[in-house]
Enzyme design. Structure first.
Site, PDB file in Angstrom:
ATOM      1  N   ASP A  38      -8.058  -8.666  -3.755  1.00 21.51           N
ATOM      2  CA  ASP A  38      -8.611  -8.348  -5.076  1.00 21.51           C
ATOM      3  C   ASP A  38      -8.032  -9.216  -6.192  1.00 21.51           C
ATOM      4  O   ASP A  38      -8.390  -9.043  -7.347  1.00 21.51           O
ATOM      5  CB  ASP A  38      -8.322  -6.871  -5.391  1.00 21.51           C
ATOM      6  CG  ASP A  38      -6.822  -6.602  -5.480  1.00 21.51           C
ATOM      7  OD1 ASP A  38      -6.048  -7.243  -4.740  1.00 21.51           O
ATOM      8  OD2 ASP A  38      -6.414  -5.751  -6.284  1.00 21.51           O
ATOM      9  N   TRP A  57      15.440 -10.633  -7.232  1.00 18.86           N
ATOM     10  CA  TRP A  57      14.676  -9.415  -7.489  1.00 18.86           C
ATOM     11  C   TRP A  57      14.847  -9.068  -8.960  1.00 18.86           C
ATOM     12  O   TRP A  57      15.903  -9.315  -9.538  1.00 18.86           O
ATOM     13  CB  TRP A  57      15.195  -8.263  -6.620  1.00 18.86           C
ATOM     14  CG  TRP A  57      14.474  -6.971  -6.844  1.00 18.86           C
ATOM     15  CD1 TRP A  57      13.301  -6.579  -6.243  1.00 18.86           C
ATOM     16  CD2 TRP A  57      14.866  -5.912  -7.738  1.00 18.86           C
ATOM     17  NE1 TRP A  57      12.939  -5.341  -6.709  1.00 18.86           N
ATOM     18  CE2 TRP A  57      13.865  -4.906  -7.631  1.00 18.86           C
ATOM     19  CE3 TRP A  57      15.917  -5.704  -8.617  1.00 18.86           C
ATOM     20  CZ2 TRP A  57      13.914  -3.718  -8.362  1.00 18.86           C
ATOM     21  CZ3 TRP A  57      15.966  -4.531  -9.356  1.00 18.86           C
ATOM     22  CH2 TRP A  57      14.969  -3.541  -9.206  1.00 18.86           C
ATOM     23  N   THR A  70      -5.641   1.932  -3.488  1.00 17.10           N
ATOM     24  CA  THR A  70      -4.396   1.432  -4.092  1.00 17.10           C
ATOM     25  C   THR A  70      -4.605   0.246  -5.035  1.00 17.10           C
ATOM     26  O   THR A  70      -3.680  -0.154  -5.722  1.00 17.10           O
ATOM     27  CB  THR A  70      -3.362   1.029  -3.014  1.00 17.10           C
ATOM     28  OG1 THR A  70      -3.941   0.012  -2.209  1.00 17.10           O
ATOM     29  CG2 THR A  70      -2.969   2.201  -2.153  1.00 17.10           C
ATOM     30  N   HIS A 117       0.635 -13.209  -9.588  1.00 18.82           N
ATOM     31  CA  HIS A 117      -0.369 -13.360  -8.533  1.00 18.82           C
ATOM     32  C   HIS A 117      -1.529 -12.386  -8.741  1.00 18.82           C
ATOM     33  O   HIS A 117      -2.475 -12.395  -7.968  1.00 18.82           O
ATOM     34  CB  HIS A 117       0.279 -13.111  -7.174  1.00 18.82           C
ATOM     35  CG  HIS A 117       0.729 -11.686  -6.972  1.00 18.82           C
ATOM     36  ND1 HIS A 117       1.609 -11.060  -7.829  1.00 18.82           N
ATOM     37  CD2 HIS A 117       0.415 -10.754  -6.044  1.00 18.82           C
ATOM     38  CE1 HIS A 117       1.818  -9.823  -7.423  1.00 18.82           C
ATOM     39  NE2 HIS A 117       1.093  -9.607  -6.344  1.00 18.82           N
ATOM     40  N   HIS A 137       0.798  -1.219   0.000  1.00 17.61           N
ATOM     41  CA  HIS A 137       0.000   0.000   0.000  1.00 17.61           C
ATOM     42  C   HIS A 137       0.834   1.274   0.000  1.00 17.61           C
ATOM     43  O   HIS A 137       0.521   2.235  -0.678  1.00 17.61           O
ATOM     44  CB  HIS A 137      -0.928   0.023   1.222  1.00 17.61           C
ATOM     45  CG  HIS A 137      -2.175  -0.759   1.007  1.00 17.61           C
ATOM     46  ND1 HIS A 137      -3.410  -0.171   0.927  1.00 17.61           N
ATOM     47  CD2 HIS A 137      -2.385  -2.078   0.817  1.00 17.61           C
ATOM     48  CE1 HIS A 137      -4.323  -1.098   0.720  1.00 17.61           C
ATOM     49  NE2 HIS A 137      -3.729  -2.269   0.652  1.00 17.61           N
ATOM     50  N   ASP A 148      -4.653   6.724   2.662  1.00 16.59           N
ATOM     51  CA  ASP A 148      -5.100   5.458   2.090  1.00 16.59           C
ATOM     52  C   ASP A 148      -6.612   5.414   2.293  1.00 16.59           C
ATOM     53  O   ASP A 148      -7.126   5.766   3.358  1.00 16.59           O
ATOM     54  CB  ASP A 148      -4.421   4.300   2.845  1.00 16.59           C
ATOM     55  CG  ASP A 148      -4.556   2.977   2.105  1.00 16.59           C
ATOM     56  OD1 ASP A 148      -5.706   2.515   1.919  1.00 16.59           O
ATOM     57  OD2 ASP A 148      -3.530   2.410   1.717  1.00 16.59           O
ATOM     58  N   GLU A 197       1.216  -2.957 -14.631  1.00 18.69           N
ATOM     59  CA  GLU A 197       2.535  -2.930 -15.267  1.00 18.69           C
ATOM     60  C   GLU A 197       2.586  -3.886 -16.457  1.00 18.69           C
ATOM     61  O   GLU A 197       3.235  -3.616 -17.464  1.00 18.69           O
ATOM     62  CB  GLU A 197       3.626  -3.243 -14.229  1.00 18.69           C
ATOM     63  CG  GLU A 197       3.867  -2.049 -13.304  1.00 18.69           C
ATOM     64  CD  GLU A 197       4.628  -2.370 -12.021  1.00 18.69           C
ATOM     65  OE1 GLU A 197       4.719  -1.476 -11.164  1.00 18.69           O
ATOM     66  OE2 GLU A 197       5.121  -3.510 -11.863  1.00 18.69           O
ATOM     67  N   SER A 254      11.631 -14.210 -10.748  1.00 21.72           N
ATOM     68  CA  SER A 254      12.008 -13.441  -9.574  1.00 21.72           C
ATOM     69  C   SER A 254      11.470 -14.166  -8.344  1.00 21.72           C
ATOM     70  O   SER A 254      10.270 -14.206  -8.108  1.00 21.72           O
ATOM     71  CB  SER A 254      11.418 -12.026  -9.684  1.00 21.72           C
ATOM     72  OG  SER A 254      11.577 -11.347  -8.466  1.00 21.72           O
TER      73      SER A 254
END
Ligand SMILES: *[C@@H]1O[C@H](CO)[C@@H](O)[C@H](O)[C@H]1NC(C)=O
Ligand SMILES: *[C@@H]1O[C@H](CO)[C@@H](O)[C@H](O)[C@H]1NC(C)=O
Ligand SMILES: *[C@@H]1O[C@H](CO)[C@@H](O)[C@H](O)[C@H]1NC(C)=O
Ligand SMILES: *[C@@H]1O[C@H](CO)[C@@H](O)[C@H](O)[C@H]1NC(C)=O
Length: 460
Positions: free
Chosen positions: A378, A336, A139, A354, A22, A117, A362, A308
């Site tokens: 979500d 990473w 978010t 996920h 977040h 938030d 992205e 990753s």
């Protein structure tokens, strides 16, 4: 010390939610807002030290304040689900009031705007006390926001149907723009799971307070992605601003040059759109047998890959897997990866994800179809939109990794005609995202409105 005044320009208080992913996106927005605001030389590096950029110091006009995490002295966490979040939430209203009072005292200036938030429904009351507007940041995606906003309606419509029967049912006309979503895709706490948990009541409280009290709600999305849901949300909120994909609107600094995976993607033997990028974000790690299944399907298909995977999970890979695949040039396992750059690389043909909101956005901005393995919140909802609404990916059969399941999905996305269609569909969305973030694009316009809103020093 003189009493705080309202003079000398805006003084924005930003309240972040310190769990999951977040705080990062909110911090990115704050960076950009701060860069556009007149600067006073005050700064504090503590909140900024985890930024993935080479330059970890905060903008000169941003000051960080810690609030109490709510964990009483000597308290031992029992490991109960969401325990730390529950403790934090019970301490948060008082903690934030103290933090704001401290910031006002220290700067001698009253807070002129409260950016939080969206989870923090109690900010409605705080903003009233401060006589300042409340601006909420959601978010995740517009679909999840809609699911929470219509919680009462969903519970009413589905409340009398036994959950087991209702799970496969689609929402139909209950929530605009979400007809293909099934009950079991909804985030926990809307109609399934523990409806009286602190997390569920927090979101329920949010659903009543945001439309009533927030001067604006902003989101990391773009209007063209979900026009029906977006228009509906716009009709529910005083002001609804879409300022995404934020990494296109305000490109982050290039990642540190410590990773060798980008040069590998440039390799001469990799065909365009042939590589599988595998990542499950920074919060979840799939169970060991699923990690094994992913490795086995990659080895079986010989699909080039970039994975990753955090170091603690590497132990679950089959013996010698990482060394073999690297030795044969098939792929790399790295702790990473610079995700935005990887997804923007022409060699990448599918994202095994996920389905967290930032990852989805992205991937869309990179024009890369997805194979979905959602876990919580979500993520199932995003996975369903990806497959059934946007047509830009597939979900694993049964919702979890098996060797055969992933082999089949990789084949569908990378080799079949349907995969080609997915790439075309995601290409269209990518173009819309780029349009939205150009000067005069809808997201650029909405960002300007956000800047205006938080820069106003009087109650609207
Ligand atoms: C930065 O903030 C932290 C936490 O509020 C505080 O302990 C520290 O003294 C501050 N540093 C500076 C340089 O003001
Ligand atoms: C649901 O959450 C409430 C509040 O945290 C808790 O008291 C209750 O035991 C939970 N119920 C179940 C079935 O877990
Ligand atoms: C939700 O709102 C009610 C009524 O204002 C309040 O009593 C309750 O503590 C809130 N729950 C959470 C988890 O924020
Ligand atoms: C970054 O890494 C690449 C490949 O590892 C290397 O060729 C390049 O010189 C590095 N650049 C800098 C500025 O260190």
């Amino acid at each position: 010390m003189p009493p705080p005044t309202t003079g000398a320009g805006p003084h924005v208080a930003v309240l972040a939610f310190p769990f999951g992913t977040h705080a990062g996106p909110l911090l990115a927005v704050v960076d950009r807002l701060a860069a556009l605001s007149p600067s006073t030389p005050q700064s504090n590096a503590s909140a900024f030290k985890n930024r993935p950029s080479a330059d970890a110091s905060p903008p000169a006009n941003v000051r960080a304040h810690d609030v109490w995490d709510g964990i009483p002295e000597g308290y031992e966490l029992t490991g109960r689900h969401q325990e730390a979040i529950e403790l934090f939430m019970s301490a948060a209203p008082a903690g934030f009031r103290q933090g704001i009072a401290a910031a006002e005292a220290e700067s001698g200036r009253k807070v002129s705007c409260l950016v939080t938030d969206a989870f923090y429904w109690f900010a409605a009351e705080m903003a009233e006390e401060l006589r300042a507007p409340w601006v909420g940041f959601w978010t995740a995606g517009p679909n999840a926001l809609s699911a929470h906003l219509y919680t009462d309606r969903l519970r009413e419509a589905l409340g009398n149907v036994p959950v087991a029967e209702a799970e496969e049912a689609q929402l139909g006309s209950i929530v605009l723009g979400m007809s293909k979503i099934r009950v079991k895709d909804l985030p926990e706490g809307v109609v399934t799971g523990n409806l009286t948990s602190i997390f569920s009541t927090m979101l329920h409280n949010m659903s009543t307070h945001l439309p009533k009290s927030a001067a604006a709600v902003f989101i990391n999305s773009f209007r063209g992605l979900d026009p029906t849901i977006t228009d509906d949300l716009a009709s529910r909120f005083t002001t609804f601003l879409n300022i995404g994909p934020f990494h296109l609107l305000s490109p982050p600094p290039p990642p540190p040059n410590s990773s060798s995976c980008l040069p590998w993607l440039d390799g001469p033997n990799l065909a365009p759109a042939s590589v599988a990028y595998v990542s499950f974000g920074s919060v979840v790690t799939p169970p060991p047998h699923e990690i094994r299944a992913v490795a086995e399907s990659l080895e079986a298909t010989r699909v080039p890959f970039l994975w990753s995977l955090r170091d603690h999970a590497r132990a679950h890979l089959p013996q010698g897997f990482a060394e073999r695949s690297q030795g044969q040039g098939q792929g790399m396992v790295v702790p990473w990866a610079p995700q935005v750059e990887v997804l923007g690389h022409g060699a990448v043909g599918v994202f095994v994800t996920h389905c967290g909101w930032n990852s989805v956005l992205e991937s869309i901005a990179g024009g890369v179809p997805m194979i979905c393995r959602p876990f919580f919140g979500d993520q199932r909802l995003n996975g369903r939109m990806i497959e059934d609404v946007w047509g830009i990916g597939v979900n694993l059969e049964g919702g979890v990794f098996s060797k055969e399941g992933l082999v089949g999905c990789l084949d569908r996305v990378l080799k079949r005609e349907e995969g080609k269609r997915m790439r075309e569909n995601v290409g269209v969305l990518k173009e819309k995202a780029e349009e939205a973030t150009k000067p005069k694009g809808s997201s650029s316009d909405d960002f300007c409105r956000l800047v205006e809103l938080v820069s106003t020093t009087t109650m609207p």
